[in-house]
Design an enzyme around this catalytic site. Structure first.
Site, PDB file in Angstrom:
ATOM      1  N   HIS A 111      40.959  42.400  38.559  1.00 33.94           N
ATOM      2  CA  HIS A 111      41.150  43.824  38.870  1.00 33.94           C
ATOM      3  C   HIS A 111      41.913  44.549  37.752  1.00 33.94           C
ATOM      4  CE1 HIS A 111      39.515  43.335  42.835  1.00 33.94           C
ATOM      5  NE2 HIS A 111      40.483  42.537  43.252  1.00 33.94           N
TER       6      HIS A 111
HETATM    7 ZN   LIG Z   1      39.999  38.792  46.052  1.00 37.44          ZN
END
Ligand SMILES: [Zn+2]
Length: 263
Positions: A111
């Site tokens: 992320h």
């Molecule tokens: Zn995850």
């Protein structure tokens, strides 16, 4: 490190550093216990290799100066995060010469975008490791096989529009369809190397409630078989999510067994 000879796959190795168990500031579910559960399970079966931290110039291959600075503001976090990138870089280097590796790193990375991060990630471990191989002229086409429950937006953002890397985020809520999509990703192009963004939070006893432990073996085995037949046995995995520490170790072991020569 030597090149694979006579079609004998070297035994899988595991990358780990005690910096990964640092109690840095993050969400309460992303505990040091996660990586401890993984290494406790894997070190009984596989040789453990210690990485060195990534340099700032390695981190800058993917991330902006601003993001680097913000992570450096917490010394303990930066030590762990730079070591996680270093673990992924070492894994990619070993995979390049046909040595399969599982990098049991923390914090996770998928992320983390060039200029922002969220979801317990700070630097994008797998993106830096592949970008370093690309910049070094070592590979021309890689697959990132992201099996985490969550879409790996950071990796996707960084490689979007680039012909050198195909990012396959497998987002299926059904076991069989999930495994079919993994096969489809593996067979849709020819790659020089396969990197697994190995999140285990889609397990039946984790947040996603979809995959069985044996499915991680199947995924590891399919990647191994693809890599041995198509790209000189170049494949590696880097730990991403997985939050139920009661099952995380056995799921990581299942993936490693699939990735291993001996099963
Ligand atoms: Zn995850």
């Amino acid at each position: 490190m030597t090149r694979r000879r006579n079609n004998v796959t070297p035994q899988l190795k595991v990358i780990f550093h005690e910096a990964y168990v640092t109690d840095y500031p993050t969400a309460s579910c992303e505990t040091p216990d996660r990586v401890e559960a993984v290494i406790h399970s894997l070190r009984q079966y596989y040789e453990v290799i210690t990485p060195t931290p990534a340099s700032e110039s390695d981190i800058r291959l993917v991330h902006s100066e601003g993001l680097l600075k913000s992570v450096k503001a917490d010394a303990g976090l930066y030590r762990a995060a730079a070591m996680a990138v270093g673990g992924a870089i070492l894994a990619a280097k070993m995979a390049l010469v046909g040595e399969p590796v599982f990098a049991a790193v923390r914090p996770p990375g998928h992320h983390a975008s060039p200029n922002s991060h969220w979801g317990f990630c700070f630097f994008n471990n797998i993106a830096v490791s592949l970008e370093k191989l690309i910049q070094g002229g070592e590979i021309s086409c890689a697959l990132v096989l992201d099996i985490d429950l969550h879409f790996g937006d950071g990796t996707d953002n960084f490689f979007k529009g680039r012909k050198e890397v195909v990012v396959a985020n497998i987002q299926e809520n059904d076991r069989e369809r999930f495994l079919k999509e993994v096969d489809r990703a593996l067979t849709s192009h020819d790659y020089d190397i396969v990197a697994i963004s190995a999140g285990f939070d889609r397990h039946v006893n984790d947040w996603g409630g979809t995959l069985l432990t044996e499915d991680y073996f199947t995924i590891g085995r399919n990647v191994r078989d693809y890599a041995l037949s198509k790209c000189d046995g170049r494949y590696y995995a880097v730990l991403e999510g997985g939050y139920n520490t009661a099952v995380l170790g056995k799921n990581a072991l299942a993936l490693c067994r699939g990735m291993s020569s001996g099963g």
